[in-house]
Enzyme design. Structure first.
Site, PDB file in Angstrom:
ATOM      1  N   PRO A 254       0.831  -1.214   0.000  1.00 27.21           N
ATOM      2  CA  PRO A 254       0.000   0.000   0.000  1.00 27.21           C
ATOM      3  C   PRO A 254       0.859   1.255   0.000  1.00 27.21           C
ATOM      4  CG  PRO A 254       0.002  -1.025   2.179  1.00 27.21           C
ATOM      5  CD  PRO A 254       0.746  -1.955   1.268  1.00 27.21           C
TER       6      PRO A 254
ATOM      7  N   ASP B  24      11.309  -0.501   0.144  1.00 26.74           N
ATOM      8  CA  ASP B  24      11.031  -1.903  -0.196  1.00 26.74           C
ATOM      9  C   ASP B  24      12.141  -2.579  -0.994  1.00 26.74           C
ATOM     10  OD1 ASP B  24      10.653  -0.897  -2.831  1.00 26.74           O
ATOM     11  OD2 ASP B  24       8.511  -0.638  -2.506  1.00 26.74           O
TER      12      ASP B  24
ATOM     13  N   ARG C 194      -0.712   7.675   1.630  1.00 30.16           N
ATOM     14  CA  ARG C 194      -1.732   8.711   1.787  1.00 30.16           C
ATOM     15  C   ARG C 194      -2.947   8.555   0.899  1.00 30.16           C
ATOM     16  NH1 ARG C 194       3.232  10.625   2.559  1.00 30.16           N
ATOM     17  NH2 ARG C 194       3.642  11.515   4.616  1.00 30.16           N
TER      18      ARG C 194
ATOM     19  N   ASN D  86      11.188   4.962  -1.353  1.00 23.92           N
ATOM     20  CA  ASN D  86      10.663   3.652  -0.956  1.00 23.92           C
ATOM     21  C   ASN D  86      11.706   2.841  -0.191  1.00 23.92           C
ATOM     22  OD1 ASN D  86       8.418   4.503  -2.241  1.00 23.92           O
ATOM     23  ND2 ASN D  86       8.746   3.317  -4.100  1.00 23.92           N
TER      24      ASN D  86
ATOM     25  N   HIS E 134      15.054   7.602   1.985  1.00 21.39           N
ATOM     26  CA  HIS E 134      14.464   7.310   3.298  1.00 21.39           C
ATOM     27  C   HIS E 134      14.995   5.987   3.853  1.00 21.39           C
ATOM     28  CE1 HIS E 134      10.887  10.216   2.412  1.00 21.39           C
ATOM     29  NE2 HIS E 134      12.027  10.838   2.597  1.00 21.39           N
TER      30      HIS E 134
HETATM   31  P1  OAD Z   1       2.160   8.802  -0.676  1.00 20.19           P
HETATM   32  O1  OAD Z   1       1.237   7.728  -0.227  1.00 20.19           O
HETATM   33  O2  OAD Z   1       2.168  10.067   0.090  1.00 20.19           O
HETATM   34  O3  OAD Z   1       1.841   9.153  -2.197  1.00 20.19           O
HETATM   35  C1  OAD Z   1       1.695   8.178  -3.188  1.00 20.19           C
HETATM   36  C2  OAD Z   1       1.239   8.838  -4.481  1.00 20.19           C
HETATM   37  O4  OAD Z   1       1.224   7.844  -5.498  1.00 20.19           O
HETATM   38  C3  OAD Z   1      -0.169   9.424  -4.415  1.00 20.19           C
HETATM   39  O5  OAD Z   1      -0.199  10.691  -5.070  1.00 20.19           O
HETATM   40  C4  OAD Z   1      -1.023   8.384  -5.163  1.00 20.19           C
HETATM   41  O6  OAD Z   1      -2.135   8.962  -5.814  1.00 20.19           O
HETATM   42  C5  OAD Z   1      -0.021   7.872  -6.170  1.00 20.19           C
HETATM   43  N1  OAD Z   1      -0.257   6.480  -6.634  1.00 20.19           N
HETATM   44  C6  OAD Z   1      -0.669   5.418  -5.917  1.00 20.19           C
HETATM   45  N2  OAD Z   1      -0.725   4.312  -6.677  1.00 20.19           N
HETATM   46  C7  OAD Z   1      -0.335   4.690  -7.933  1.00 20.19           C
HETATM   47  C8  OAD Z   1      -0.195   4.014  -9.190  1.00 20.19           C
HETATM   48  N3  OAD Z   1      -0.425   2.727  -9.323  1.00 20.19           N
HETATM   49  N4  OAD Z   1       0.214   4.754 -10.261  1.00 20.19           N
HETATM   50  C9  OAD Z   1       0.466   6.079 -10.148  1.00 20.19           C
HETATM   51  N5  OAD Z   1       0.340   6.770  -9.000  1.00 20.19           N
HETATM   52  C10 OAD Z   1      -0.039   6.094  -7.900  1.00 20.19           C
HETATM   53  O7  OAD Z   1       3.613   8.135  -0.757  1.00 20.19           O
HETATM   54  P2  OAD Z   1       5.026   8.887  -0.838  1.00 20.19           P
HETATM   55  O8  OAD Z   1       4.928  10.146  -1.605  1.00 20.19           O
HETATM   56  O9  OAD Z   1       5.993   7.852  -1.286  1.00 20.19           O
HETATM   57  O10 OAD Z   1       8.226   8.220   4.720  1.00 20.19           O
HETATM   58  O11 OAD Z   1       5.284   9.210   0.693  1.00 20.19           O
HETATM   59  C11 OAD Z   1       6.454   9.871   1.073  1.00 20.19           C
HETATM   60  C12 OAD Z   1       6.915   9.429   2.435  1.00 20.19           C
HETATM   61  O12 OAD Z   1       5.861   9.570   3.381  1.00 20.19           O
HETATM   62  C13 OAD Z   1       7.291   7.963   2.536  1.00 20.19           C
HETATM   63  O13 OAD Z   1       8.615   7.695   2.099  1.00 20.19           O
HETATM   64  C14 OAD Z   1       7.119   7.666   3.985  1.00 20.19           C
HETATM   65  C15 OAD Z   1       5.873   8.438   4.271  1.00 20.19           C
HETATM   66  O14 OAD Z   1       5.710   8.879   5.560  1.00 20.19           O
HETATM   67  C16 OAD Z   1       8.776   7.500   5.702  1.00 20.19           C
HETATM   68  O15 OAD Z   1       8.400   6.414   6.009  1.00 20.19           O
HETATM   69  C17 OAD Z   1       9.899   8.155   6.379  1.00 20.19           C
END
Ligand code: OAD
Length: 275
Positions: free
Chosen positions: A36, A112, A39, A110, A129
Site C-alpha cells: 500500500p 522496499d 496517503r 521507498n 528514506h
Molecule cells: P504517498 O502515499 O504520500 O503518495 C503516493 C502517491 O502515489 C499518491 O499521489 C497516489 O495517488 C499515487 N499512486 C498510488 N498508486 C499509484 C499508481 N499505481 N500509479 C500512479 N500513481 C499512484 O507516498 P510517498 O509520496 O511515497 O516516509 O510518501 C512519502 C513518504 O511519506 C514515505 O517515504 C514515507 C511516508 O511517511 C517515511 O516512512 C519516512
C-alpha cells in the site's frame, strides 16, 4: 488515463533531448506489487492503522515515538518486510532506462528495495528514506545481523519479540536503517543534488510530494514529467517561459508501458519484467 499526445511528446523529448534522466520515486510505484502507499484516502497505510492505536498515523515512523513504543512499527514491519514482493513494470522501466544509458540517478523514498531487485545498479540508487536492507542499535549504533533481523521480523506476529542490541551493557532497541521522522536523510541524498540539478529530465513517479526535503528535488529548473494518479506538488503551475513539463495522470504501469511502446521498447520492457 493520460492523453496519448502527451505521452508521444514525452517519448519524443526523451529520444531527442535526453542523456541524463533522474527519477524521483514514491510508494505509488510499488502499489501494483501489493504494497500500500501511505496517503491514498481509502487504501493508504495511514488510513488503515487504527488497529495500532497510534496518536497520529505518522507516529509509526517517528523516532521519538519508536523509542517509547516500538510495537506498532514492528507490527507493520512484519507485514511490509521485503522478500514477499515482486518488482512492478515501472521498476523494470527504470532498469530499461539504465540499459539504454539514460539513467543518471534513481532517487527513491521507498524502503522496499524493489529497485535493486529489478536490477537497477546500486550505484545509481539513492534510498533517500533508507531501507530494510540493514539495521543497527539506536543507542550505540552497532550493526545488527541481517539473518537474525529477518528472523525477528518474520516471526514477529507469533513471537512478539523485539530485537535488542547484544553488546555488553547496551541492550538498545534495534531499528532498520529507515529514515524516521525526526532523523536526517543519508549523505548520499545531499550529495546527489548536483546530479539532479544537471538532469535533462526529472521523472517524478508515484509520490504525493508531501515529504521534505525529498519533494524539493522536483523544484530544480530543469524539464520534468509527472506520472501519477493525481496532480501533486507544483506541477501544472510552471509559467510558459519556464522549463518544459509533462503531466501524465493515471496508473504508472499503464503509462510507462505506453511510453515504452512509443519509444519502441515495449517488447524489451515486457521481457525484463517477466524475467
Ligand atoms: P504517498 O502515499 O504520500 O503518495 C503516493 C502517491 O502515489 C499518491 O499521489 C497516489 O495517488 C499515487 N499512486 C498510488 N498508486 C499509484 C499508481 N499505481 N500509479 C500512479 N500513481 C499512484 O507516498 P510517498 O509520496 O511515497 O516516509 O510518501 C512519502 C513518504 O511519506 C514515505 O517515504 C514515507 C511516508 O511517511 C517515511 O516512512 C519516512
Amino acid at each position: 488515463m493520460s492523453d496519448n499526445a502527451e505521452i508521444k511528446e514525452l517519448a519524443n523529448f526523451i529520444r531527442d533531448k535526453c542523456k541524463n534522466i533522474v527519477l524521483m520515486l514514491g510508494a505509488g510505484v510499488s502499489t501494483a506489487a501489493g504494497i500500500p502507499d501511505f496517503r491514498s484516502p481509502k487504501t493508504g497505510l495511514y488510513a488503515n492503522l487504527a488497529r495500532l492505536n497510534l496518536p497520529y498515523p505518522e507516529a509509526v515512523f517517528d523516532i521519538q515515538f519508536f523509542l517509547k513504543n516500538p510495537v506498532p512499527f514492528y507490527t507493520l514491519a512484519h507485514e511490509l518486510y521485503p522478500g514477499k514482493f515482486r518488482p512492478t513494470l515501472t521498476h523494470s522501466f527504470i532498469r530499461l532506462l539504465h540499459s539504454h544509458n539514460l539513467l543518471s540517478l534513481c532517487c527513491t523514498q521507498n524502503i522496499d528495495t524493489l529497485e535493486r531487485r529489478a536490477g537497477v545498479p546500486s550505484e545509481k540508487i539513492v534510498e533517500a528514506h533508507g531501507s530494510f536492507a540493514t539495521q543497527r542499535c539506536v543507542r550505540c549504533r552497532t550493526p545488527f545481523d541481517d539473518a537474525k533481523m529477518k528472523d525477528f521480523v518474520m516471526n514477529y506476529a507469533q513471537k512478539k519479540l523485539i530485537p535488542r542490541c547484544g553488546k555488553k551493557g547496551c541492550g538498545g532497541l534495534i531499528k532498520p536503517d529507515i529514515v524516521f521522522f525526526g532523523e536526517s536523510l543519508p549523505p548520499s541524498f545531499f550529495s546527489s543534488q548536483s546530479v539532479v540539478s544537471k538532469a535533462d529530465l526529472i521523472l517524478v513517479i508515484g509520490t504525493s510530494l508531501t515529504v521534505q526535503p525529498f519533494a524539493s528535488l522536483s523544484l530544480y529548473p530543469v524539464p520534468r514529467a509527472l506520472i501519477n494518479l493525481d496532480l501533486v506538488g507544483d506541477f501544472g503551475m510552471r509559467e510558459s517561459d519556464e522549463e518544459r513539463e509533462f503531466i501524465l495522470l493515471g496508473q504508472c504501469d499503464d503509462i510507462v508501458r505506453e511510453l515504452c511502446r512509443e519509444l519502441g521498447w515495449e517488447e524489451e520492457l515486457m521481457k525484463l519484467w517477466e524475467e
